[in-house]
Motif scaffolding. Structure first.
Motif, PDB file in Angstrom:
ATOM      1  N   ALA A 179       0.820  -1.213   0.000  1.00 31.71           N
ATOM      2  CA  ALA A 179       0.000   0.000   0.000  1.00 31.71           C
ATOM      3  C   ALA A 179       0.851   1.259   0.000  1.00 31.71           C
ATOM      4  O   ALA A 179       0.524   2.244  -0.664  1.00 31.71           O
TER       5      ALA A 179
ATOM      6  N   PHE B 178       0.118   3.975  -2.867  1.00 30.24           N
ATOM      7  CA  PHE B 178      -0.869   4.903  -2.310  1.00 30.24           C
ATOM      8  C   PHE B 178      -1.028   6.176  -3.146  1.00 30.24           C
ATOM      9  O   PHE B 178      -2.143   6.611  -3.455  1.00 30.24           O
TER      10      PHE B 178
ATOM     11  N   TRP C 202      -3.030   5.672  -6.282  1.00 29.38           N
ATOM     12  CA  TRP C 202      -4.450   5.459  -6.027  1.00 29.38           C
ATOM     13  C   TRP C 202      -5.168   6.785  -5.769  1.00 29.38           C
ATOM     14  O   TRP C 202      -6.264   7.013  -6.260  1.00 29.38           O
TER      15      TRP C 202
ATOM     16  N   VAL D 240      -8.714   1.195   1.350  1.00 27.61           N
ATOM     17  CA  VAL D 240      -7.584   0.284   1.520  1.00 27.61           C
ATOM     18  C   VAL D 240      -7.683  -0.451   2.846  1.00 27.61           C
ATOM     19  O   VAL D 240      -7.530  -1.684   2.914  1.00 27.61           O
TER      20      VAL D 240
ATOM     21  N   SER E  95     -10.560  -3.051   2.749  1.00 29.60           N
ATOM     22  CA  SER E  95     -10.247  -4.187   1.872  1.00 29.60           C
ATOM     23  C   SER E  95      -9.223  -5.106   2.518  1.00 29.60           C
ATOM     24  O   SER E  95      -9.358  -6.339   2.487  1.00 29.60           O
TER      25      SER E  95
END
Length: 252
Positions: A47, A51, A54, A85, A88
């Protein structure tokens, strides 16, 4: 004097934390804790790398004369991506750890109902729970995905997507209640639809528990350790809110 519905969630999570720290239940916590530690370390690294991309993908394209709004909107879309995030990753962690969490909920319920001793660990009992708990997680996924996709589509619609962050937050709070309270419900053979109907009857208690769990899981590092506490707290929620003697303990 009983706690108000909106205050019961923190109380149940606090009791769950006390239970998982007790000597007799620590063994049942180590398994899901180890799984979560490995998974979160892997996913957080991924992530961090992705990040920025996104956030840029979700940010709407603005004409030059409105470029000043980017400084206002950017924090909102950072929050939106963080919520998506986080939720999920949490969902994936719970799918992988489902058999361990179901097993932990079963043992916690024995203790909460006044068992004379902590039940012994059994690999055979744990393995027997795998097909059932994974099937139930698939049912949760079928419930989650259409709603998440709808919110995802909403997140890409200019102007309307300003509502996406609060809606993701509310949905995440509800799903935290569904996710964790389903473990003792499934152990007691309550159907998926009956479990949802029961949670709706206990709407404020459910949102209170889901909200405090969601908030605790947003804290880095703490979130890894709070998951077993949430399973135990949800089991306390189940036993107390159903009423003493209202549920017959399912046999393994």
């Amino acid at each position: 004097m009983p706690a108000a519905p909106v205050l019961s969630g923190p109380q149940y999570l606090r009791e769950g934390l006390k239970l998982v720290l007790s000597p007799g239940l620590r063994l049942f916590v180590l398994l899901p804790l180890t799984v979560n530690l490995i998974l979160f370390a892997t996913l957080i690294g991924f992530a961090v790398q992705q990040f920025g991309g996104w956030v840029d993908a979700f940010m709407p394209s603005l004409p030059s004369w409105l470029s000043f709004l980017e400084y206002v909107l950017w924090p909102l879309f950072v929050v939106l991506v963080l919520l998506m995030v986080f939720f999920s990753f949490t969902l994936l962690a719970n799918i992988i750890a489902a058999p361990f969490n179901g097993f932990l909920a079963e043992k916690v319920e024995v203790v909460v109902r006044g068992g004379d001793h902590f039940p012994p660990f059994s690999w055979a009992e744990l393995m027997a729970m795998v097909p059932r708990t994974l099937g139930r997680e698939a049912r949760k996924l079928a419930y989650f995905l259409p709603r998440a996709v709808a919110l995802l589509i909403l997140s890409f619609i200019p102007v309307v997507n300003l509502l996406a962050a609060p809606l993701w937050l509310l949905f995440g709070v509800w799903m935290m209640a569904v996710q964790y309270i389903d473990y003792p419900a499934d152990n007691n053979k309550m159907s998926w639809q009956d479990m949802l109907a029961w949670l709706r009857e206990k709407r404020w208690q459910s949102l209170s528990f889901g909200g405090i769990t969601y908030a605790a899981l947003l804290i880095p590092l703490v979130n890894v350790f709070i998951m077993p506490a949430a399973v135990a707290g949800a089991t306390v929620f189940w036993v107390r809110e159903r009423g003493e003697g209202a549920v017959t303990k399912a046999q393994p």
